[in-house]
Design a protein around this motif. Structure first.
Motif, PDB file in Angstrom:
ATOM      1  N   MET A 171       0.868  -1.172   0.000  1.00 22.85           N
ATOM      2  CA  MET A 171       0.000   0.000   0.000  1.00 22.85           C
ATOM      3  C   MET A 171       0.906   1.223   0.000  1.00 22.85           C
ATOM      4  O   MET A 171       1.803   1.334   0.842  1.00 22.85           O
ATOM      5  CB  MET A 171      -0.870  -0.037   1.250  1.00 22.85           C
ATOM      6  N   LEU A 172       0.717   2.139  -0.932  1.00 29.83           N
ATOM      7  CA  LEU A 172       1.588   3.323  -1.014  1.00 29.83           C
ATOM      8  C   LEU A 172       0.948   4.502  -0.288  1.00 29.83           C
ATOM      9  O   LEU A 172      -0.263   4.692  -0.343  1.00 29.83           O
ATOM     10  CB  LEU A 172       1.852   3.685  -2.469  1.00 29.83           C
ATOM     11  N   HIS A 173       1.775   5.263   0.371  1.00 27.77           N
ATOM     12  CA  HIS A 173       1.371   6.463   1.088  1.00 27.77           C
ATOM     13  C   HIS A 173       2.192   7.632   0.606  1.00 27.77           C
ATOM     14  O   HIS A 173       3.263   7.457   0.079  1.00 27.77           O
ATOM     15  CB  HIS A 173       1.755   6.344   2.583  1.00 27.77           C
ATOM     16  N   ASP A 174       1.757   8.819   0.821  1.00 27.08           N
ATOM     17  CA  ASP A 174       2.692   9.927   0.905  1.00 27.08           C
ATOM     18  C   ASP A 174       2.171  10.906   1.936  1.00 27.08           C
ATOM     19  O   ASP A 174       1.029  11.354   1.881  1.00 27.08           O
ATOM     20  CB  ASP A 174       2.929  10.589  -0.435  1.00 27.08           C
ATOM     21  N   LEU A 200       3.623  12.321  -8.552  1.00 31.32           N
ATOM     22  CA  LEU A 200       4.957  12.200  -9.137  1.00 31.32           C
ATOM     23  C   LEU A 200       5.003  12.917 -10.477  1.00 31.32           C
ATOM     24  O   LEU A 200       5.982  13.589 -10.815  1.00 31.32           O
ATOM     25  CB  LEU A 200       5.324  10.726  -9.300  1.00 31.32           C
ATOM     26  N   GLY A 201       3.939  12.731 -11.258  1.00 31.69           N
ATOM     27  CA  GLY A 201       3.869  13.397 -12.560  1.00 31.69           C
ATOM     28  C   GLY A 201       3.978  14.902 -12.414  1.00 31.69           C
ATOM     29  O   GLY A 201       4.672  15.563 -13.191  1.00 31.69           O
ATOM     30  N   GLY A 257       5.552  17.075  -1.180  1.00 33.31           N
ATOM     31  CA  GLY A 257       6.999  17.063  -1.342  1.00 33.31           C
ATOM     32  C   GLY A 257       7.703  15.985  -0.555  1.00 33.31           C
ATOM     33  O   GLY A 257       8.920  15.832  -0.645  1.00 33.31           O
ATOM     34  N   SER A 258       6.960  15.186   0.211  1.00 37.18           N
ATOM     35  CA  SER A 258       7.608  14.151   1.007  1.00 37.18           C
ATOM     36  C   SER A 258       7.806  12.897   0.159  1.00 37.18           C
ATOM     37  O   SER A 258       7.222  12.737  -0.907  1.00 37.18           O
ATOM     38  CB  SER A 258       6.747  13.823   2.217  1.00 37.18           C
ATOM     39  N   GLN A 259       8.612  12.020   0.669  1.00 35.69           N
ATOM     40  CA  GLN A 259       8.890  10.766  -0.031  1.00 35.69           C
ATOM     41  C   GLN A 259       7.685   9.827   0.028  1.00 35.69           C
ATOM     42  O   GLN A 259       6.871   9.890   0.951  1.00 35.69           O
ATOM     43  CB  GLN A 259      10.076  10.100   0.638  1.00 35.69           C
ATOM     44  N   ILE A 260       7.626   8.939  -0.943  1.00 35.33           N
ATOM     45  CA  ILE A 260       6.585   7.913  -0.950  1.00 35.33           C
ATOM     46  C   ILE A 260       6.958   6.827   0.042  1.00 35.33           C
ATOM     47  O   ILE A 260       8.114   6.427   0.127  1.00 35.33           O
ATOM     48  CB  ILE A 260       6.469   7.319  -2.357  1.00 35.33           C
TER      49      ILE A 260
END
Lengths: 350, 350, 350, 350, 350
Positions: free
Chosen positions: C111-114, C187-188, C118-121
């Motif tokens: 599961m991806l978070h951010d 990201l895009g 501007g923070s890292q994934i």
């Protein structure tokens, strides 16, 4: 790619010749043979071909020049070719392919040319239609690599006259693939020349030649790569039109195709290496230029500064009055210069 | 990618149109035909389409504009489309795909546009639903590459009116793929222009154009690459909705798709080569700039030093008193300069 | 990779949680439903879950926080999970995978978070265990992308409450994959920003941002790529636990996964292009710096030399005595300077 | 590669140990166990092993040191090993592989070591021979990653003593693969260190460290990549020597192997990125060096020229006589200097 | 590639030797053996071979030198070889391949040589024809890697004399593959030398050596890569000519081939790394050269300017009259110089 867009939106099977008209007038050559008989004639009326349709002998009909689509239309009607086959014959930017249509096989390949020394390689599309007792070959222009085959048919030497239409088709494909080696040999010579030049005297033109050759490799690969699959599927002998004995010969052509592809890949690798050498020789030269500049600047800047100092016009400069001031200054200058050179030699710049 | 995230977390089958509203109001065009009859009408009420559902004639219903999801909802109910199909029609960032749903096939492809000269390529998603006697086509906006097909339907020339819905679907796909060649031809011209510019007068803009083209290749490849599989699975004729005779035509489109992919790859290779030439021409220019600097510095630094020496104010400098000191110094200076130039000529820097 | 080495040498099935303790205390949420009934409760005692084991309703048990291995041990005993499954749930550096164990399926995904702009994934491992009438989900910490699913379960709208446990598992996977699009969109945007910055004002930080993004692409690809296979094998419907109707929905998730992978690849290609532009803009700047230096040096070195010559102190220098010596020297100097500038303009350096 | 050429031309099955003699004297350890009994002994006479051949208990015979080929010869005779197996055990530059010989399986893998901090990774070949009730393990030298397995056998905790020889073989493979994670973690730390150093203070040594790490990745990949296939074919359970229950455990090792390979690939990608950053930081530094040079040269060259002009000794230079000539010249000089600096600031060079 | 084009257009099966005539006169060696008897003779008349055709013993006929095509013609007639086999034996630029012709197998491989130290690797084509009780081997020139096999046949030690023709063929292939390791070891040494040189004292020749080695890797890969498939298809034991027991030995050769390919790939990776180090050491050197130049210029340009100022001839320059003007100027100069050096030290340029 040119000309292909003219066909956008037209219904499938529309007969439009793509590409430049390469020959003033289409030329049809008919060769009809079996082991005993041989007949060769040249005509402009496609109707003559129909006479051979039901004869048991093998008939090879070669058409040079594709811009008169009526020829194809009549042929298609008489031999019941699928409209898409006729369309593809005129679409001269096909990639090599093989299609089965029950009664006949349709094969497309690229015949490579090179006109004279140092000229670019040209590709001409050759379409073959292989039926039970006939082979049609369609070329964009006159002049091909089949002359020796015609001679072998005329003289009747060797296996060719004894075999069927599938062997004739094989022979045509074989002749085209064999000529690839001639082309590759010439390219190989150009690459060798390039390498010698690179060592002896690299120039900006060298870079352009590298890229011309690289592009010719891309071009060649595009023409040869799909051929591999074409011949492989021919050889697997799934079509009843190709006999088992011919299969062994097709395996031989298959090997040649692989060899051609291998050589193209090797040439590409070599060209990449040549490009690397060129680029690093350029940056090496920059390095040596910069070294000369740095040495000169490093030697003469301190000296010029010193000369500048004793060129100042201060009233009280005791050294100027001194009897040995001038020679001692010279001495110091020479010493500085020599020290710098020794330093550079130690740093391996000289 | 934009807009896709709006759908995160919603249940599957939720009808939300992704992408900008490209047309003020949806427009529905109905074309109904068989070999004998032809009927064409434009409407805004989707309910009209339902009349054609059970007629034996072939019906082509084209919908321009996707932002009114009620249209799709009603259609879905009447024709029993799966909710995911309806959702995918509105998801305009799909990659090309083909899905079988028993009664109907769902096909997604990308129609390419370019608005005027020098403009960027645009892709519009076209969804096709192929049933036993109907074809639905959904477009994001008006204006497509199907005008010639409509004309052929109206005039009734050729095969189109005699064939079923599957042939109509093929014709639509074929028209879209054919237009790729038009796009590719334009890109090819831009690449050629780029190369000429590179030889004649390389600029920083050249680099940007190279990268714009590279990115358009990535974009194109993404749009075309999956199409290969789509058409291949259509052609294999596993669905009863696609007849065998249409299969041969699909093979033709398949060949065209491969050709388009091939050309894209070749363009990519050429662009890489162009980038290499650009970069090494930049470093070549640096080299020649540095050579000029080095030559100038190497010639004038020793001379300036010498002039500095005789500008010193030492009291006892015998050369200064000497009658020929000045002309001899000039002579030495000229000699040094000439020697340097000869050295550089020998080193092939001049 | 961290923490994985702690397990080296231990017997298989040893329950050790790898990774940081992300939540103070494990939290267990039980949701039990069928079309008619709905029940939701939160507990800390895992034993409560066992009550639902044999009920015909669908039970979704979500565990947040993995560092208390007793919970898993008890669960494993009650539900007869294989020790390796329990171990893998705690091994939070698994790659996505799916394993069949007869009675139940074990699925691992990321599961991806951010966290904020501007923070890292960040990636969190989610393990699903799908049984005939239950779904277990194990997360490393609280906070997930399932809130909308819970809401849909509570309100009972849509298909979800009417379907079985396999559809619930699909819904969870779908929610995770849908959130990838949110991450990709962000990201895009960062890539677009980067490109604008590159054109407007390239800095050293740009390079670092390029590489940060590149690494995040590597990270994402690692998390998403194996998912493709996981969902594909789920969808193929070989397990009796997954019903046919759910298969169609899984195909939809599969398409989304492919789309995510495609986008990641495109981003990688774009980032490579951006890096190329950055690097060549750096070398272009070097070129222009060198040109300025060369122009200045080439113009002033000869002039300084000339001034040096007439600064020499030779007694007999006729020019010095000459009435027009000074203005003529100025004239010559200006002429040399202008000539140099004209030369550079001709060479397109100015 | 060293030493392999010594065997060129010798008949297959010739027992020659390749590689350095790593241990003074071979050491044989025998562990014999079933659920109830346990026996461990160390010997130098290989004949002792033969006693265990026909016992129903599981026997694990570990041989450290391979340079006395007689040991292998006797073993081979007694257990009827194929001569090629014996040869391969001594060929310590094998790639990981698995071979079935009916009665027994032969498995080769690489055990990774690292001696102390900052040292290079070393690989030692471990050969396993798995029979119905025995496992042979052959190591080049003493010291391995199996100590915890021995302890588990002695204490009899867990599953190990209850299972057959195939489970023991699995445990050995698992221990070796688990240790890869330890090695990878250390490599990961070195890469992190490298990155920090790169940001803080890039040096020429950094480049060397990058390449050392890159080469270790090549080395690792060579050791781990084929393992994937080895374990996969073990797991597929085609050999009757491997039981189904062990298969599930082997799938776990398989997952770990994939994870190791994944991590290696990620490290390679990261190292490529690090190299790119290093190279572009080098060229950035060149840029900044050149800017300093250019600024200094551009400011002082015109000034020095001006000073040179008024250092000329022409008799008629009106400015020299002028009362304000000197301060005005200073003013002009300062103005020129300031103008240059303003120009550079505008060009963002300062 | 040379010489291959001579064959373009000739009918298949035409016997033309491609490549240079490497041996003055063809030499035929016949070895005939079974477990009990052994016979060896050398002849120039190929007819002698025919005597052994129907004997039950194994016959190995080795032909050195291929330019007399009559030998092949006679052989082909007697043993009923396919014309394409005969042609391929003379086509010495084949890639390794294996072809089944019912009664016999035709195998092509590349035997690698290196003549003395530091010389280039040479490849010689070896063709094997394996029949039920005979093996033919055709070499381009005398001198091979089979001497130890001949010795083993004469002495009768080991397995060789007891086995059939297929084992002999295996032994020949094994000897050729074993010699690859010798070649690789020598290449490995050259690469190591290269790396040491690179660290100690990089020169332009280093670059050339890197590229020579790279090209030899391309060459080797081309010779070895297809061998993998050849041996794999031999080993799969589909031909009745290869017995099962020999299959195990072929698997061993297969492993060796994979190992050779692996090593070649590793060498290629290492060479790429070496090239990277070389290139970046070149640009590092440029950097350090530029630093020296910049430091010198930055220190001396302001000083020279100052000296120039006080070298001006203005009438009213108060500093010149001042008693301490000269020493103070020196002081300022030294201060400027020291300040510059401190600045550079702070910037880590010194």
């Amino acid at each position: 790619m040119k000309g292909r867009s003219r066909k956008a939106g037209l219904p499938p099977g529309t007969l439009i010749h793509i590409g430049a008209r390469k020959t003033p007038e289409p030329k049809i050559t008919i060769i009809d043979y079996d082991e005993a008989t041989f007949q060769e004639r040249e005509t402009k009326a496609i109707e003559e071909c129909f006479l051979f349709k039901d004869k048991p002998t093998v008939t090879w009909i070669n058409v040079d020049g594709l811009h008169q689509s009526e020829i194809l239309e009549k042929l298609g009607e008489c031999y019941h070719f699928h409209p898409l086959v006729l369309e593809d014959i005129l679409n001269t930017d096909q990639r090599p392919k093989m299609e089965e249509y029950g009664d006949y096989l349709y094969i497309v390949l690229k015949m490579l040319h090179d006109k004279g020394k140092g000229s670019q390689i040209e590709a001409e599309q050759v379409s073959l239609v292989l039926g039970p007792n006939y082979v049609f070959s369609f070329q964009e222009s006159g002049g091909d690599v089949f002359d020796q085959i015609r001679e072998r048919l005329r003289t009747g030497k060797g296996r060719l006259r004894k075999m069927g239409a599938d062997y004739l088709a094989y022979t045509l494909v074989d002749a085209i693939v064999d000529y690839y080696f001639v082309i590759l040999e010439k390219l190989g010579e150009r690459i060798e020349l390039l390498e010698e030049e690179l060592v002896a005297h690299p120039r900006t033109e060298t870079l352009k030649e590298i890229h011309t050759l690289k592009r010719e490799m891309i071009f060649l690969r595009k023409a040869v790569w799909p051929l591999r699959e074409v011949i492989s599927s021919l050889q697997r002998g799934e079509s009843p039109l190709v006999q088992k004995t011919t299969g062994i010969y097709l395996r031989d052509v298959y090997d040649h195709t692989i060899q051609v592809i291998d050589t193209i890949e090797t040439f590409r690798d070599i060209l990449s290496g040549v490009l690397d050498i060129y680029l690093s020789s350029v940056s090496n030269r920059l390095n040596s230029v910069m070294k000369v500049l740095t040495i000169i600047a490093t030697v003469f800047m301190p000296l010029t500064f010193l000369a500048g100092v004793y060129g100042m016009n201060f009233k009280y400069m005791p050294e100027l009055e001194w009897r040995w001031g001038y020679p001692v200054t010279w001495g110091v200058m020479v010493a500085i210069g020599v020290a710098m050179l020794v330093y550079f030699r130690k740093k391996k710049w000289l």
